[in-house]
Every structure is written in C-alpha cells, then in structure tokens.
Design a protein around this motif. Sequence first.
Motif, PDB file in Angstrom:
ATOM      1  N   TRP A 406       0.855  -1.189   0.000  1.00 22.95           N
ATOM      2  CA  TRP A 406       0.000   0.000   0.000  1.00 22.95           C
ATOM      3  C   TRP A 406       0.888   1.235   0.000  1.00 22.95           C
ATOM      4  N   THR A 407       0.601   2.186  -0.851  1.00 21.67           N
ATOM      5  CA  THR A 407       1.418   3.392  -0.958  1.00 21.67           C
ATOM      6  C   THR A 407       0.979   4.442   0.056  1.00 21.67           C
ATOM      7  N   ASP A 408       1.936   4.928   0.839  1.00 24.39           N
ATOM      8  CA  ASP A 408       1.687   6.030   1.771  1.00 24.39           C
ATOM      9  C   ASP A 408       3.012   6.762   1.926  1.00 24.39           C
ATOM     10  N   GLU A 409       3.269   7.723   1.026  1.00 24.35           N
ATOM     11  CA  GLU A 409       4.566   8.382   0.950  1.00 24.35           C
ATOM     12  C   GLU A 409       4.416   9.888   1.124  1.00 24.35           C
ATOM     13  N   THR A 410       5.424  10.499   1.740  1.00 29.82           N
ATOM     14  CA  THR A 410       5.459  11.944   1.929  1.00 29.82           C
ATOM     15  C   THR A 410       6.864  12.449   1.644  1.00 29.82           C
ATOM     16  N   GLY A 411       6.947  13.614   0.968  1.00 25.94           N
ATOM     17  CA  GLY A 411       8.238  14.226   0.692  1.00 25.94           C
ATOM     18  C   GLY A 411       8.056  15.680   0.313  1.00 25.94           C
ATOM     19  N   THR A 412       9.119  16.296  -0.171  1.00 24.93           N
ATOM     20  CA  THR A 412       9.060  17.705  -0.555  1.00 24.93           C
ATOM     21  C   THR A 412       9.587  17.886  -1.973  1.00 24.93           C
ATOM     22  N   THR A 413       9.106  18.938  -2.620  1.00 28.59           N
ATOM     23  CA  THR A 413       9.567  19.244  -3.973  1.00 28.59           C
ATOM     24  C   THR A 413      10.963  19.864  -3.931  1.00 28.59           C
ATOM     25  N   ASP A 414      11.720  19.632  -5.007  1.00 27.39           N
ATOM     26  CA  ASP A 414      13.080  20.163  -5.080  1.00 27.39           C
ATOM     27  C   ASP A 414      13.083  21.562  -5.698  1.00 27.39           C
ATOM     28  N   ALA A 415      14.243  22.020  -6.068  1.00 30.10           N
ATOM     29  CA  ALA A 415      14.370  23.380  -6.599  1.00 30.10           C
ATOM     30  C   ALA A 415      13.622  23.564  -7.914  1.00 30.10           C
ATOM     31  N   ASP A 416      13.383  22.476  -8.620  1.00 27.65           N
ATOM     32  CA  ASP A 416      12.630  22.548  -9.874  1.00 27.65           C
ATOM     33  C   ASP A 416      11.146  22.261  -9.678  1.00 27.65           C
ATOM     34  N   GLY A 417      10.706  22.151  -8.432  1.00 29.81           N
ATOM     35  CA  GLY A 417       9.305  21.840  -8.162  1.00 29.81           C
ATOM     36  C   GLY A 417       8.964  20.389  -8.405  1.00 29.81           C
ATOM     37  N   ARG A 418       9.977  19.513  -8.379  1.00 27.81           N
ATOM     38  CA  ARG A 418       9.771  18.103  -8.705  1.00 27.81           C
ATOM     39  C   ARG A 418       9.778  17.245  -7.442  1.00 27.81           C
ATOM     40  N   TYR A 419       8.940  16.200  -7.479  1.00 27.74           N
ATOM     41  CA  TYR A 419       8.939  15.186  -6.428  1.00 27.74           C
ATOM     42  C   TYR A 419       8.735  13.838  -7.101  1.00 27.74           C
ATOM     43  N   ARG A 420       9.536  12.865  -6.733  1.00 25.11           N
ATOM     44  CA  ARG A 420       9.446  11.519  -7.316  1.00 25.11           C
ATOM     45  C   ARG A 420       9.290  10.493  -6.206  1.00 25.11           C
ATOM     46  N   THR A 421       8.513   9.471  -6.507  1.00 26.63           N
ATOM     47  CA  THR A 421       8.376   8.357  -5.578  1.00 26.63           C
ATOM     48  C   THR A 421       7.997   7.108  -6.360  1.00 26.63           C
ATOM     49  N   THR A 422       7.986   5.994  -5.689  1.00 26.19           N
ATOM     50  CA  THR A 422       7.512   4.738  -6.263  1.00 26.19           C
ATOM     51  C   THR A 422       6.184   4.388  -5.612  1.00 26.19           C
ATOM     52  N   ALA A 423       5.218   4.004  -6.431  1.00 25.63           N
ATOM     53  CA  ALA A 423       3.878   3.714  -5.924  1.00 25.63           C
ATOM     54  C   ALA A 423       3.411   2.372  -6.462  1.00 25.63           C
ATOM     55  N   PHE A 424       2.621   1.678  -5.664  1.00 28.57           N
ATOM     56  CA  PHE A 424       1.998   0.450  -6.168  1.00 28.57           C
ATOM     57  C   PHE A 424       0.976   0.811  -7.234  1.00 28.57           C
ATOM     58  N   LEU A 425       0.838  -0.060  -8.218  1.00 27.93           N
ATOM     59  CA  LEU A 425      -0.073   0.210  -9.330  1.00 27.93           C
ATOM     60  C   LEU A 425      -1.496   0.332  -8.817  1.00 27.93           C
ATOM     61  N   GLY A 426      -2.146   1.409  -9.196  1.00 24.49           N
ATOM     62  CA  GLY A 426      -3.510   1.655  -8.747  1.00 24.49           C
ATOM     63  C   GLY A 426      -3.810   3.136  -8.707  1.00 24.49           C
ATOM     64  N   LYS A 427      -4.858   3.495  -7.980  1.00 29.27           N
ATOM     65  CA  LYS A 427      -5.308   4.874  -7.873  1.00 29.27           C
ATOM     66  C   LYS A 427      -4.819   5.485  -6.566  1.00 29.27           C
ATOM     67  N   HIS A 428      -4.403   6.752  -6.647  1.00 28.71           N
ATOM     68  CA  HIS A 428      -3.821   7.426  -5.496  1.00 28.71           C
ATOM     69  C   HIS A 428      -4.351   8.848  -5.372  1.00 28.71           C
ATOM     70  N   ASP A 429      -4.422   9.334  -4.149  1.00 29.15           N
ATOM     71  CA  ASP A 429      -4.661  10.741  -3.877  1.00 29.15           C
ATOM     72  C   ASP A 429      -3.312  11.416  -3.673  1.00 29.15           C
ATOM     73  N   VAL A 430      -3.102  12.518  -4.388  1.00 29.16           N
ATOM     74  CA  VAL A 430      -1.864  13.281  -4.272  1.00 29.16           C
ATOM     75  C   VAL A 430      -2.220  14.666  -3.737  1.00 29.16           C
ATOM     76  N   THR A 431      -1.631  15.042  -2.611  1.00 32.09           N
ATOM     77  CA  THR A 431      -1.918  16.326  -1.981  1.00 32.09           C
ATOM     78  C   THR A 431      -0.635  17.148  -1.891  1.00 32.09           C
ATOM     79  N   VAL A 432      -0.734  18.402  -2.340  1.00 28.34           N
ATOM     80  CA  VAL A 432       0.385  19.342  -2.280  1.00 28.34           C
ATOM     81  C   VAL A 432       0.041  20.430  -1.267  1.00 28.34           C
ATOM     82  N   GLU A 433       0.929  20.644  -0.304  1.00 26.89           N
ATOM     83  CA  GLU A 433       0.720  21.670   0.720  1.00 26.89           C
ATOM     84  C   GLU A 433       1.883  22.654   0.711  1.00 26.89           C
ATOM     85  N   THR A 434       1.535  23.931   0.712  1.00 27.44           N
ATOM     86  CA  THR A 434       2.553  24.972   0.801  1.00 27.44           C
ATOM     87  C   THR A 434       1.901  26.270   1.240  1.00 27.44           C
ATOM     88  N   GLY A 435       2.577  27.004   2.063  1.00 28.90           N
ATOM     89  CA  GLY A 435       2.061  28.288   2.499  1.00 28.90           C
ATOM     90  C   GLY A 435       0.725  28.219   3.199  1.00 28.90           C
TER      91      GLY A 435
END
Length: 463
Positions: A406-435
């Motif tokens: 089950w995918t449950d990952e958290t991280g931060t974007t880099d200087a280019d606004g990029r974030y990478r992770t590995t996820a199990f195949l399926g549907k995911h909710d992606v939430t971006v928080e800032t400010g």
Amino acid sequence: MPDLDPTSRRALLRRGLAGAACATTAGCAALQGRDDASPAEPSPGQTPSVTTTPGNAESRIQTHRTGDLALTVRRADGTPVTDATVSVTMREHAFRFGTGVEARYLVEESSPGDPYRERLAGLFNTGVVEHRNKWRPWENESERELAIRASEWLLERGLDLRGHAAIWQRFDQPVVPEDVVEKVRSDDDDRAAYVSRRTGDHVSEILGHYAGDVASWDVLNEQIHAHHLTDVIDPDASHLRAPEVVQWFERARQADPEASLYLNDYDVLAGEYPDYRDDYAELVRFLQERGAPIDGLGFQAHHDGYEEARSPDGILDTLDRFADLGVAITVTEYDTVGDGWTDERAADHLRTFLRTVFSHPAVEGFVMWGFWDGVHWAERAPLFREDWSAKPALDVYRSLVFEEWWTDETGTTDADGRYRTTAFLGKHDVTVETGGRSRSVRASVTDPVSTTELAVEGPAESP
C-alpha cells in the motif's frame, strides 16, 4: 448457518464425473529471477514447505507491481514551487483482490451496516456472484433477480465484477437446465442441434445482459472434468478439442466485446496433478489454434487437504508455463479446506501463496471463494468464523494488501518543483501543501515500466 445453493465445491469436485504479461518476453521463467535455494516440490507423502517465501519475491513485486510517479508543482505563472510537502496515499489497487459473494444473503438476509456488507466492501475490490449467474439459476426468474441485484450492489460500491460461469456441464450440480439434461440423456436425433442452440443462445444472453459491467467472464468452467454437452455436440472430438467451445467464445465476444474471456478449472495450481495441467494446456492451445478469443485462464485454488499445498517454486513454474501461452491469469476460488489445515497453517499458507502469485506478472487477480464461514460452502472460509471473530489469516491479508503493498509516501519538492516516488499500481490521492494551503488531485499509476508524470498547479498562496 443459512441453506446454501451448491457452488463449485472443491470437496465434491472429483465425485460423479462421467466423463499476457509474459507473452512478449523470452519466457516467464527468465523473468522471475528465482533464488535457486527456494524449496523444491515435495515428493509424494512428504509435507509441503508452504511457509518459505520464494526467493526474490519482493524484488519481483517491486518490478511488476509498482511504478514511478513524478510530480511537477508550478505556480500559475509557471515558476516552480519548491519545498512543498507532497503526500501520496493509495485509494485502490489495480490488482484485483476479490471474493465470491452469496447473492441471497447479501441482498435479502443482510442490511446496511451488516458485517457481511461492511467487510465485503472494505476488504475487496472485486466480487463474483458464486452461484446465481450459472445457467439453470439464471433461467429462474427469482434466482436471476437475486444475481442482478447482487451484481448491482457490487457495482454501485465500485467493485469490479467477474462473471461465473456461462457454461458449466456438471449434471450432479443444479447448473444445467433440466430440459438440456433431458435432451442429452435422450436418443433424439436432434439432441446435438438442440444442445448447441441452447448453449450458444445462453452465452449470448447472459454476457449481453451484463455487457459493459463485467470485467471478466468464466465462459467455460471445468471442461477438463465435465463435458457432457460437448460430448453430445461434438461426439467425434476429444473434450479438449471440441469445436463447439470455439463457438461459445466467439458468441461471448460478440455479446460483450470488452470483457476478458476466461477458461476456469481446478487441479491445475493446487495439488500435484500433472496430467490435468497437460490437459489444460492442450485445451488452451486448441482454442488459440482455432482463433478463439480467449484472454485468460482461471486457476481454481481450492486446497482440499494440506497435502495440496505446493512450494512457491512449484506455483511459479505452473504460472510460467501458462503465461508463456500469452494469456492472463486469475487465481479463482481460493480456500483451504479438508484434512490437515489449522487456522495457523491456513494463515501461513495464505501469506506465502498470495505473495507468490502477486509477484508474478501474468496474474491479474486473486479471488477467495468466500471470506466468512457463515456462507462458505465448507464452513471453512479464509478470514472470519461464523461469529465474525477474525482468523489469523485476516491479519496476514490486511498486512499484505493494505500495508506492505500500500502506498503512503510523503516528501518535498526540489528546486525545480519536482517530487518523485515509487507507488503500487492503482489509484492514489496526491496532496500538495505549501504556504498553509493545499491542493489534491487523483493519480493513476498503471505502468510498471514508464514513469507516470503529473503536473499540478500549486495552491494559491495566502494573501
């Protein structure tokens, strides 16, 4: 326990019988990267090693069941958003984790909030109406209504639906209409034509009724073991090379062009029955030679006695053999019944078996044949006792399906606004928080090879 209609009961299967994931590779065996130290198949009479995890299962799962997800977060003016917190939370597996469903209990004997309904919707993403989509029940108006209502209940809750089974030729089970049984047993000159017409019309009718709703259909169930109808229609042909079977698959494709069309049989994945495996392969090759639109194979996994448990390498060898025919595979009708099984052994077996089949790239799904003793044909379901107390296998199932895989990952974007992770195949909710603001989007990760790219506009900053 309520009275149940007969289903494909593994303990009865041998009684009274008269009668594409790896396709484009160099072969599935080469894909697996097996550990040579994995246990070999037990010799006759030897206790099988069912608690040893196959070598490299985890690496195969990472290779075949996960994909890379890359997220780019930018403001409305195109500038990257750095140091934004990104969370990726899984909603649903692409892999089908399913169960057989007792239609009458679901729609007539349970109610909202009932444990059967709650567990069914909470633990699985695929359902199979066990009995009432079979031929004889389908032609009974009240039974057909139960099948339809149960199917609608599953679909309304977002579960995928498997169809089981358009044609099943057992005469010692109430699955073939009485007029067809009588005609087969008659000496009438027209019996072959009559049976051919009735079978073909039924395939067209039931697949046409569910067209667009059923993800996959068992068009033909247990042809290796019961073939009364094809023996009448094609008396000069082997039951493994009966031309009428090709016609059934062609009728099925015409009725529902979108559903995956399956054969389904037993004594192939569970137990040591090499002759049946050979027969199954011959049947598949015949259908492919004749151009039948067969998409997949169901491997019933009723383990009737502890001696039918196989080693991980034995399971993988069988999966490889049939995947190399260019078809998808679904493990169907899984349970552990009969002599030698304890709750602890059943839990250990589920852990090893499920990890093994999930690690194989050709396997699309895993279906228990019921999950609660209260409506299980042998009162020996994998997960819950009749009083709804949990069996040890429930923790195994949850820990694998909803924790380890089950995918449950958290991280931060880099200087280019990029974030990478590995996820199990399926549907995911992606939430971006800032400010102090957040934005959520939905992402489907479906490709274990290519990276899924997702562009998100960063949430508006606080004034």
